[in-house]
Design a protein around this motif. Structure first.
Motif, PDB file in Angstrom:
ATOM      1  N   TRP A 144       0.827  -1.210   0.000  1.00 46.97           N
ATOM      2  CA  TRP A 144       0.000   0.000   0.000  1.00 46.97           C
ATOM      3  C   TRP A 144       0.860   1.258   0.000  1.00 46.97           C
ATOM      4  CZ3 TRP A 144       0.064   3.639   3.952  1.00 46.97           C
ATOM      5  CH2 TRP A 144      -0.830   4.709   3.771  1.00 46.97           C
ATOM      6  N   ALA A 145       1.860   1.307   0.867  1.00 49.02           N
ATOM      7  CA  ALA A 145       2.697   2.504   0.985  1.00 49.02           C
ATOM      8  C   ALA A 145       3.465   2.769  -0.309  1.00 49.02           C
ATOM      9  CB  ALA A 145       3.658   2.362   2.160  1.00 49.02           C
ATOM     10  N   ASP A 146       4.009   1.730  -0.932  1.00 50.97           N
ATOM     11  CA  ASP A 146       4.732   1.910  -2.188  1.00 50.97           C
ATOM     12  C   ASP A 146       3.817   2.536  -3.246  1.00 50.97           C
ATOM     13  OD1 ASP A 146       6.991   0.788  -1.074  1.00 50.97           O
ATOM     14  OD2 ASP A 146       6.751  -1.164  -2.049  1.00 50.97           O
ATOM     15  N   ALA A 147       2.611   2.003  -3.365  1.00 50.74           N
ATOM     16  CA  ALA A 147       1.678   2.497  -4.374  1.00 50.74           C
ATOM     17  C   ALA A 147       1.222   3.914  -4.050  1.00 50.74           C
ATOM     18  CB  ALA A 147       0.474   1.566  -4.476  1.00 50.74           C
ATOM     19  N   THR A 148       0.951   4.188  -2.786  1.00 43.81           N
ATOM     20  CA  THR A 148       0.390   5.480  -2.392  1.00 43.81           C
ATOM     21  C   THR A 148       1.414   6.603  -2.496  1.00 43.81           C
ATOM     22  OG1 THR A 148      -1.189   4.391  -0.922  1.00 43.81           O
ATOM     23  CG2 THR A 148      -0.741   6.721  -0.517  1.00 43.81           C
ATOM     24  N   PHE A 149       2.595   6.405  -1.946  1.00 38.86           N
ATOM     25  CA  PHE A 149       3.602   7.461  -1.965  1.00 38.86           C
ATOM     26  C   PHE A 149       4.133   7.703  -3.381  1.00 38.86           C
ATOM     27  CE2 PHE A 149       3.089   6.962   2.453  1.00 38.86           C
ATOM     28  CZ  PHE A 149       3.648   8.064   3.089  1.00 38.86           C
ATOM     29  N   ALA A 150       4.029   6.707  -4.257  1.00 40.43           N
ATOM     30  CA  ALA A 150       4.474   6.887  -5.644  1.00 40.43           C
ATOM     31  C   ALA A 150       3.570   7.838  -6.422  1.00 40.43           C
ATOM     32  CB  ALA A 150       4.525   5.535  -6.352  1.00 40.43           C
ATOM     33  N   THR A 151       2.355   8.100  -5.911  1.00 39.86           N
ATOM     34  CA  THR A 151       1.450   9.012  -6.626  1.00 39.86           C
ATOM     35  C   THR A 151       1.847  10.476  -6.464  1.00 39.86           C
ATOM     36  OG1 THR A 151      -0.117   9.234  -4.766  1.00 39.86           O
ATOM     37  CG2 THR A 151      -0.484   7.405  -6.324  1.00 39.86           C
ATOM     38  N   ASP A 152       2.804  10.762  -5.581  1.00 44.43           N
ATOM     39  CA  ASP A 152       3.249  12.140  -5.369  1.00 44.43           C
ATOM     40  C   ASP A 152       4.749  12.241  -5.660  1.00 44.43           C
ATOM     41  OD1 ASP A 152       3.657  14.745  -4.637  1.00 44.43           O
ATOM     42  OD2 ASP A 152       3.259  14.460  -2.497  1.00 44.43           O
ATOM     43  N   PRO A 153       5.124  12.368  -6.938  1.00 42.60           N
ATOM     44  CA  PRO A 153       6.555  12.398  -7.285  1.00 42.60           C
ATOM     45  C   PRO A 153       7.293  13.593  -6.693  1.00 42.60           C
ATOM     46  CG  PRO A 153       5.181  12.868  -9.213  1.00 42.60           C
ATOM     47  CD  PRO A 153       4.264  12.400  -8.133  1.00 42.60           C
ATOM     48  N   VAL A 154       6.594  14.705  -6.447  1.00 43.36           N
ATOM     49  CA  VAL A 154       7.247  15.861  -5.829  1.00 43.36           C
ATOM     50  C   VAL A 154       7.624  15.533  -4.382  1.00 43.36           C
ATOM     51  CG1 VAL A 154       6.933  18.256  -5.079  1.00 43.36           C
ATOM     52  CG2 VAL A 154       6.131  17.537  -7.343  1.00 43.36           C
ATOM     53  N   GLY A 155       6.679  14.977  -3.631  1.00 43.93           N
ATOM     54  CA  GLY A 155       6.968  14.592  -2.258  1.00 43.93           C
ATOM     55  C   GLY A 155       8.008  13.496  -2.176  1.00 43.93           C
ATOM     56  N   ALA A 156       8.036  12.628  -3.186  1.00 39.86           N
ATOM     57  CA  ALA A 156       8.972  11.507  -3.184  1.00 39.86           C
ATOM     58  C   ALA A 156      10.418  11.970  -3.296  1.00 39.86           C
ATOM     59  CB  ALA A 156       8.644  10.554  -4.328  1.00 39.86           C
ATOM     60  N   LYS A 157      10.641  13.173  -3.798  1.00 39.10           N
ATOM     61  CA  LYS A 157      11.998  13.687  -3.959  1.00 39.10           C
ATOM     62  C   LYS A 157      12.570  14.256  -2.659  1.00 39.10           C
ATOM     63  CE  LYS A 157      11.369  14.835  -8.854  1.00 39.10           C
ATOM     64  NZ  LYS A 157      11.301  15.946  -9.854  1.00 39.10           N
ATOM     65  N   ARG A 158      11.719  14.424  -1.656  1.00 34.96           N
ATOM     66  CA  ARG A 158      12.202  14.963  -0.392  1.00 34.96           C
ATOM     67  C   ARG A 158      12.918  13.871   0.412  1.00 34.96           C
ATOM     68  NH1 ARG A 158       7.494  19.066   1.868  1.00 34.96           N
ATOM     69  NH2 ARG A 158       7.033  20.090  -0.135  1.00 34.96           N
ATOM     70  N   SER A 159      13.696  14.287   1.373  1.00 38.99           N
ATOM     71  CA  SER A 159      14.421  13.327   2.218  1.00 38.99           C
ATOM     72  C   SER A 159      14.078  13.587   3.687  1.00 38.99           C
ATOM     73  CB  SER A 159      15.925  13.475   1.995  1.00 38.99           C
ATOM     74  OG  SER A 159      16.642  12.517   2.756  1.00 38.99           O
ATOM     75  N   PRO A 160      13.352  12.666   4.322  1.00 37.28           N
ATOM     76  CA  PRO A 160      12.799  11.436   3.745  1.00 37.28           C
ATOM     77  C   PRO A 160      11.599  11.745   2.849  1.00 37.28           C
ATOM     78  CG  PRO A 160      12.018  11.686   5.982  1.00 37.28           C
ATOM     79  CD  PRO A 160      13.014  12.800   5.759  1.00 37.28           C
ATOM     80  N   PRO A 161      11.192  10.806   2.000  1.00 33.29           N
ATOM     81  CA  PRO A 161      10.047  11.022   1.115  1.00 33.29           C
ATOM     82  C   PRO A 161       8.769  11.274   1.911  1.00 33.29           C
ATOM     83  CG  PRO A 161      11.323   9.117   0.416  1.00 33.29           C
ATOM     84  CD  PRO A 161      11.829   9.503   1.769  1.00 33.29           C
ATOM     85  N   VAL A 162       7.892  12.104   1.362  1.00 32.83           N
ATOM     86  CA  VAL A 162       6.613  12.405   2.006  1.00 32.83           C
ATOM     87  C   VAL A 162       5.499  12.338   0.978  1.00 32.83           C
ATOM     88  CG1 VAL A 162       7.669  13.894   3.747  1.00 32.83           C
ATOM     89  CG2 VAL A 162       6.807  14.898   1.604  1.00 32.83           C
ATOM     90  N   LEU A 163       4.285  12.319   1.481  1.00 34.63           N
ATOM     91  CA  LEU A 163       3.078  12.446   0.670  1.00 34.63           C
ATOM     92  C   LEU A 163       2.406  13.751   1.066  1.00 34.63           C
ATOM     93  CD1 LEU A 163       1.071  10.804  -1.292  1.00 34.63           C
ATOM     94  CD2 LEU A 163      -0.219  10.361   0.807  1.00 34.63           C
ATOM     95  N   ARG A 164       2.082  14.586   0.088  1.00 35.52           N
ATOM     96  CA  ARG A 164       1.365  15.831   0.368  1.00 35.52           C
ATOM     97  C   ARG A 164      -0.137  15.567   0.320  1.00 35.52           C
ATOM     98  NH1 ARG A 164       3.198  19.411  -4.344  1.00 35.52           N
ATOM     99  NH2 ARG A 164       3.004  17.368  -5.341  1.00 35.52           N
ATOM    100  N   ALA A 165      -0.879  16.137   1.257  1.00 32.37           N
ATOM    101  CA  ALA A 165      -2.331  15.948   1.324  1.00 32.37           C
ATOM    102  C   ALA A 165      -3.013  17.284   1.586  1.00 32.37           C
ATOM    103  CB  ALA A 165      -2.697  14.958   2.423  1.00 32.37           C
ATOM    104  N   PRO A 166      -4.067  17.614   0.830  1.00 31.82           N
ATOM    105  CA  PRO A 166      -4.794  18.871   1.049  1.00 31.82           C
ATOM    106  C   PRO A 166      -5.334  18.978   2.476  1.00 31.82           C
ATOM    107  CG  PRO A 166      -5.374  17.949  -1.078  1.00 31.82           C
ATOM    108  CD  PRO A 166      -4.547  16.903  -0.364  1.00 31.82           C
ATOM    109  N   ASN A 167      -5.428  20.210   2.967  1.00 28.44           N
ATOM    110  CA  ASN A 167      -5.801  20.445   4.359  1.00 28.44           C
ATOM    111  C   ASN A 167      -7.244  20.905   4.557  1.00 28.44           C
ATOM    112  OD1 ASN A 167      -3.957  19.704   6.301  1.00 28.44           O
ATOM    113  ND2 ASN A 167      -2.799  21.622   6.222  1.00 28.44           N
ATOM    114  N   GLY A 168      -8.060  20.884   3.519  1.00 26.51           N
ATOM    115  CA  GLY A 168      -9.450  21.290   3.694  1.00 26.51           C
ATOM    116  C   GLY A 168     -10.159  20.470   4.748  1.00 26.51           C
ATOM    117  N   THR A 169      -9.834  19.189   4.801  1.00 24.93           N
ATOM    118  CA  THR A 169     -10.452  18.306   5.792  1.00 24.93           C
ATOM    119  C   THR A 169     -10.064  18.696   7.218  1.00 24.93           C
ATOM    120  OG1 THR A 169     -10.621  16.010   6.511  1.00 24.93           O
ATOM    121  CG2 THR A 169      -8.570  16.648   5.498  1.00 24.93           C
TER     122      THR A 169
END
Length: 375
Positions: free
Chosen positions: A259-284
Motif C-alpha cells: 500500500w505505501a509503495d503504491a500510495t507514496f508513488a502518486t506524489d513524485p514531488v513529495g517523493a523527492k524529499r528526504s525522507p520522502p513524504v506524501l502531500r495531502a490537502p488540508n481542507g479536511t
C-alpha cells in the motif's frame, strides 16, 4: 484513449486494459456476473465470481482549475456495458490517501474493486484533486502557509457530483450507489443530503461525526493549504489503538509496504524529499476544526433519505465507535439503516486480515433485493 465527451477540453485518458484473474471468494457462484446484471430483480450472491474477467477503464475529467484533472477508474465484468443503477457504485477516499491505491489495491491478488465488480457491479473510484492520480492544484507547489486550506468538504462534494453526473450519463441511469471512507463519508453524506434523487444506496465506512476526543490528523494552530505525511507516521497512525499483542498479525505480511509503495508513488514531488513524504490537502483539517471538533455538524444526516449501511471496526482511533453510533441515530429519514461493527480491525480494516468480513458485509447490503424480508 478515453475522454469525457462533455468536457470543455479533451481529457487525457490512460490505456484501457483487460484484467483477467481468479478472484478468490470462498464459494462458487452459479450465475455469471453478466447474468446477474441481465436479471436485476434477482439479488446477486454476496460472493465474487471465482474466475471473473474484468475490464478496466480510466478517465480524466476537467476541474475548475485549468490544467488540473480529476482521475476516475472503472472496473466491470468484461463484455458488459449496460447496468441498472442499483449495480453501479462510486467510491471516494478519506482525508489523506487516495481511492486508487486503497480501494483498488490487489491484496492477495484481489482488490475491493475486483470483488465488487466480480459480483456484477459497474464500480468506480475517484481521486479528488490534490490526491493520488488526479492533478495537483498550483497551491500545492508553494509553501503551505502561502494559501488557504485546499479541498474543503463542499468542494469535494461538488467533484463527486460531477463524477456522479458523468456516470449517470454514461450508463443512462437516474441513480447510482455511493460509498465513502472516513472524510469521504462526509463528502458522500453531504452530497446525498442534497441529491437524494441521484442516489440508490449509501455505504459509510467509518463515518465522521462530532468529536469528543482529539483526532489523529491536524494539531491545531494555523492550517495551511496542505500537509505532509511520512511513511513511518502513516504506519504509526494505522496501528494506533491496536492492543500490543494484536499488532504483529493485524496487517498480513507485505500488505503495508504494498500500500505505501503504491500510495507514496502518486506524489513524485513529495517523493523527492528526504525522507520522502506524501502531500495531502488540508481542507479536511480546516473542516474538522470549524465543525466536527467544535460540536457543529457540517450537514444534517436527517436529510439523507436513502438506505444506509454504516460499517466500522472496533479499534478505529481516527473516528472512534461513538461517532459511528451517534451518527446512526441521526439517520432519521433513511428508509432502512444498518450498523455493522467488525472486531479486530482499525480505521483501515478494508486492507487488514479481516478484510473479507468487510467486503462480504458491503456486498450483502448492496445486493440484497428486499431487506425487510431477511428474517
Amino acid at each position: 484513449m478515453r475522454t469525457d465527451p462533455d468536457a470543455a477540453r479533451p481529457g487525457r485518458g490512460l490505456a484501457r486494459r483487460e484484467l483477467v484473474g481468479a478472484l478468490a471468494a470462498g464459494a462458487a457462484v452459479a450465475a455469471s456476473a453478466a447474468q446477474a446484471v441481465a436479471a436485476p430483480a434477482v439479488a446477486a450472491p454476496a460472493v465474487a465470481a471465482p474466475a471473473a474477467q474484468l475490464t478496466t477503464d480510466e478517465f480524466r475529467l476537467p476541474w475548475s482549475e485549468p490544467g488540473v484533472e480529476i482521475y476516475v477508474r472503472n472496473k466491470r465484468p468484461a463484455g458488459t456495458e449496460r447496468f441498472p443503477g442499483d449495480r453501479i457504485l462510486l467510491y471516494v477516499h478519506g482525508s489523506t490517501y487516495p481511492s486508487s491505491t486503497a480501494f483498488d489495491l490487489p491484496l492477495g491478488g484481489m482488490s475491493a474493486m475486483d470483488y465488487l465488480a466480480g459480483l456484477g457491479f459497474d464500480v468506480y473510484c475517484v481521486d479528488l484533486p490534490g490526491y493520488g492520480l488526479s492533478g495537483r492544484p498550483a497551491a500545492m507547489d508553494a509553501p503551505p502557509a502561502d494559501n488557504p486550506p485546499l479541498m474543503r468538504t463542499p468542494d469535494a462534494a461538488k467533484v463527486v457530483g460531477q463524477v456522479v453526473d458523468f456516470i449517470r450519463k454514461r450508463r443512462n441511469v437516474e441513480k447510482i450507489d455511493l460509498m465513502g471512507w472516513s472524510w469521504g463519508t462526509s463528502t458522500m453524506g453531504l452530497y446525498t443530503s442534497t441529491h437524494n434523487d441521484a442516489v440508490n444506496r449509501l455505504v459509510l465506512y467509518a463515518p465522521q461525526w462530532l468529536a469528543r476526543t482529539p483526532g489523529l490528523i491536524g494539531g491545531g494552530g494555523t492550517v495551511g493549504a496542505y500537509r505532509t505525511v511520512s511513511r513511518d507516521s502513516a504506519r504509526a497512525r494505522w496501528l494506533t489503538g491496536v492492543p500490543e499483542d494484536k499488532k504483529a498479525d493485524l496487517i498480513p505480511a507485505g500488505w503495508f509496504d504494498q500500500w505505501a509503495d503504491a500510495t507514496f508513488a502518486t506524489d513524485p514531488v513529495g517523493a523527492k524529499r528526504s525522507p520522502p513524504v506524501l502531500r495531502a490537502p488540508n481542507g479536511t483539517v480546516a473542516d474538522k476544526d470549524a465543525y466536527w471538533a467544535a460540536g457543529k455538524p457540517l450537514y444534517d444526516p436527517g436529510e439523507i433519505r436513502v438506505p444506509v449501511l454504516i460499517i466500522h471496526a472496533e479499534w478505529d482511533a481516527d473516528l472512534p465507535s461513538y461517532q459511528a453510533q451517534e451518527y446512526f441515530t441521526k439517520l432519521t429519514h433513511a428508509p432502512y439503516k444498518r450498523f455493522v461493527e467488525l472486531g479486530e480491525g482499525t480505521h483501515t480494516v478494508m486492507m487488514e486480515k479481516n478484510r473479507m468480513q468487510f467486503l462480504h458485509a458491503v456486498g450483502a447490503f448492496l445486493t440484497e433485493a428486499d431487506p425487510q424480508a431477511l428474517n
